[in-house]
Design a protein around this motif. Sequence first.
Motif: not given
Length: 413
Positions: A41, A109, A326
Amino acid sequence: MSQGIDRRKLLQGAAGVSAIALAAPALLRSAWAQGSGPIKIGFPVPLTGAFGAEANDQVRAAQIAVKEFNETGGFEGRMAELLVRDDKLNPGEAATRTLELIEKDKVNFIVGALSAAVTLSINNVARERGVIYNSISQSDAINEAKDFGRTTFHEALNPHMTAGAVGRYVFPKASGKKVAFLTADYAYGHEMVRGFRKAGEASGIEVVADIRHPIGASDYSAFLPRIAALKPDVLCLCNFGRDQVVSIQQATEFGLKRTTKLVAPVLLFTARKAGGDAFEGVVGGTSYYWRLEDSVPSAKAFNDKFRAAYNGAVPSDYGALGYAGVRSVLEGVKAAKSLETDKVIAAMEGLKADFYKGPQSFRKCDHQLVQSVLIVESKHKDQKTPDDVFTILATEGPDEKVLRTCEELGHKA
């Protein structure tokens, strides 16, 4: 004839090669998504600069979400990893860091940002490359059709929601109708003013001034006498971070509070801690305040994890957004049982959750998170602990009716 056929085949073959070449990045990302390494992420936030205190708290809270995910086994044995980058509160720097995260670090992401202009810059890069981006910065534009993409999600409140909730609470209770704005001269400030103006229509407010100041201003002495001369009943300080601290301190020292109610659309926990008793009596909105734990079990659970990780500290409002941003994408992975972009998008669109503040869900047309807005008042005299800085005056619950309609934003019905 045979030469013509061969030529057509050659052209068709070349076209096929070109199509494969153009599709290669997407195909490679699909392969990375289904690999066996960590779930990465990317997390671009302004670690340095005027919003550094808020950004560093976003990182701390985001790490809590990663830790939770990993401690419960991750996804098919794959653990999550947070890759933090300093976007320096600059759209160009943010675009560069985001591109590196996608192309070099192969993130699955992107979550992050703390500026309306920066979040749009990050979104542009992620959208063009088909990578899900969950913004944790207030912006109205990111939900509009011209900036929105199917990979765009907006975890944060937006100015229309925040200023709207504060205006609907403050304006009917004000001693008079005259309203002035002291506005940071960039997208966030302008959007907050628009939200206040819209909310004030029902109360018949009279806007007497909208005075603009640059980000990072340290001296408001040129602005405050002009505001005082207009004798407003309400002064809305549409700014953020260090700007909010300095402007409220100087407005208090100037004596504006004697005749004028000071209001901030987003009343920051970090700013209040830095600004001290100058914030006494200032009313504003927030997406989260740690004292929600008194009535919301998920807030208590989140706070306890944060306290355990950071020596008893409590999370700030924007820190909580780092956690939620997140967690939303990781819960999307779990619900989708996949890392494929389309499947995670569908899973996040259907997510009904209570991560840390009560019910929340993404609206399908623009992927705006529908959530509560807290109206808080700063206090100083009655603090039970150094972190007991606000009184929760009211809560505007999650309701799509307070959002701009999908049609207003340019989305097809």
